[in-house]
Design an enzyme around this catalytic site. Structure first.
Site, mmCIF file in Angstrom:
data_model
loop_
_atom_site.group_PDB
_atom_site.id
_atom_site.type_symbol
_atom_site.label_atom_id
_atom_site.label_comp_id
_atom_site.label_asym_id
_atom_site.label_seq_id
_atom_site.Cartn_x
_atom_site.Cartn_y
_atom_site.Cartn_z
ATOM 1 C CG ASP A 197 6.308 5.049 6.242
ATOM 2 O OD1 ASP A 197 5.887 5.709 5.278
ATOM 3 O OD2 ASP A 197 5.595 4.269 6.890
ATOM 4 N N GLY A 256 6.259 -0.768 -0.221
ATOM 5 C CA GLY A 256 7.181 0.324 0.053
ATOM 6 C C GLY A 256 7.498 0.377 1.537
ATOM 7 C CD GLU A 302 1.397 -1.686 4.563
ATOM 8 O OE1 GLU A 302 1.191 -0.875 3.665
ATOM 9 O OE2 GLU A 302 2.129 -1.449 5.527
ATOM 10 C CB THR A 357 -0.889 0.014 1.271
ATOM 11 O OG1 THR A 357 -1.720 -1.150 1.254
ATOM 12 C CG2 THR A 357 -1.769 1.246 1.332
ATOM 13 N N GLY A 381 0.672 4.961 5.918
ATOM 14 C CA GLY A 381 -0.673 4.969 5.324
ATOM 15 C C GLY A 381 -1.705 4.262 6.192
HETATM 16 C C1 5RP Z 1 1.457 2.151 4.261
HETATM 17 C C2 5RP Z 1 2.917 1.890 4.204
HETATM 18 C C3 5RP Z 1 3.666 2.391 3.029
HETATM 19 O O1 5RP Z 1 4.390 1.350 2.472
HETATM 20 C C4 5RP Z 1 4.620 3.458 3.473
HETATM 21 O O2 5RP Z 1 3.891 4.450 4.178
HETATM 22 C C5 5RP Z 1 5.338 4.083 2.283
HETATM 23 O O3 5RP Z 1 4.430 4.798 1.531
HETATM 24 P P1 5RP Z 1 4.853 5.613 0.242
HETATM 25 O O4 5RP Z 1 5.217 4.629 -0.804
HETATM 26 O O5 5RP Z 1 3.615 6.421 -0.089
HETATM 27 O O6 5RP Z 1 6.016 6.514 0.620
HETATM 28 O O7 5RP Z 1 3.494 1.301 5.065
HETATM 29 O O8 5RP Z 1 0.902 1.689 5.458
#
Ligand code: 5RP
Length: 223
Positions: free
Chosen positions: A85, A83, A104, A31, A98
């Site tokens: 953070d 992905g 996840e 996500t 997110g």
């Molecule tokens: C969502 C996540 C995403 O993988 C993480 O926030 C990275 O997001 P982005 O690709 O928008 O930088 O863990 O829960």
């Protein structure tokens, strides 16, 4: 128009991920904005279908005509792509910006391989500048927050946000994460905590790290 300066790197990492997806598999799909770049490219590969890590991802996959499978019906997956953070030199991550961390982590746990796609801004020496999302049962919010403060954290209630499972999130700043696996376990031990955004038990196997110089494939030692 507001253009994400990292978008080109996210798109490059997503494109590189395509070559890791074998024909006929059921793919675990993460996500976030980086994963959204991957989803746009998925019609180029011949997957059987996908297990989605959030309702948002599920809706995007369905819109492309990709069949969605229930994780309980398919057993372990060969591959999960998502992905992060933050990611450190061992493949430990902070995820959950997110708010999809629990689903996840479940899909990641049920997958043989985790490929993490990142732009270079996500690489850190030590996790923890990005707040750790801690998903808690609504009734435990205040109690769990006090336990997080006792751990040295600074929890902030994510106002107006409810997870796919009907829970709330405490974004926890200032945790010292020198031992990611230990912090992940300690957070899990707080009564009322459903899941937390430290991914050490479910660390990445491969990182696709995009920079202006291109995409580097980093395989972590556990492989
Ligand atoms: C969502 C996540 C995403 O993988 C993480 O926030 C990275 O997001 P982005 O690709 O928008 O930088 O863990 O829960």
């Amino acid at each position: 128009m507001n253009i994400d300066p990292k978008l080109a790197q996210k798109q490059a990492a997503a494109k590189a991920a395509l070559s890791h997806i074998d024909d006929g598999i059921i793919l675990g799909v993460g996500t976030g904005s980086t994963v959204n770049c991957l989803i746009e490219l998925l019609p180029q590969v011949k997957i059987k279908g996908a297990v989605a890590s959030s309702q948002v991802t599920e809706d995007k996959l369905r819109a492309l005509g990709i069949e969605i499978f229930d994780l309980n019906q398919v057993g372990d997956l060969d591959l999960y792509i998502d992905g992060a953070d933050e990611i450190d030199a061992a493949g430990n991550m902070i995820k959950g910006g997110g708010g999809a961390l629990t689903r996840e982590k479940i899909v990641a746990a049920a997958s043989k391989q985790f490929i993490c796609m990142v732009d270079e801004s996500k690489i850190v020496q030590t996790l923890g500048k990005f707040p750790v999302a801690v998903e808690v049962l609504p009734q435990a919010r205040s109690y769990a927050a006090r336990q997080l403060v006792a751990m040295g954290g600074n929890p902030v209630y994510r106002e107006g946000f409810v997870t796919d499972y009907g829970n709330v999130i405490l974004d926890t700043y200032d945790l010292t994460i020198t031992d990611a696996a230990a912090v992940e376990q300690r957070l899990n031990n707080i009564v009322g905590v459903v899941c937390n955004g430290v991914f050490a038990a479910q660390a990445a196997h491969i990182m696709l790290k995009a920079s202006d110089a291109g995409v580097e494939t980093v395989k972590f030692a556990r492989l």
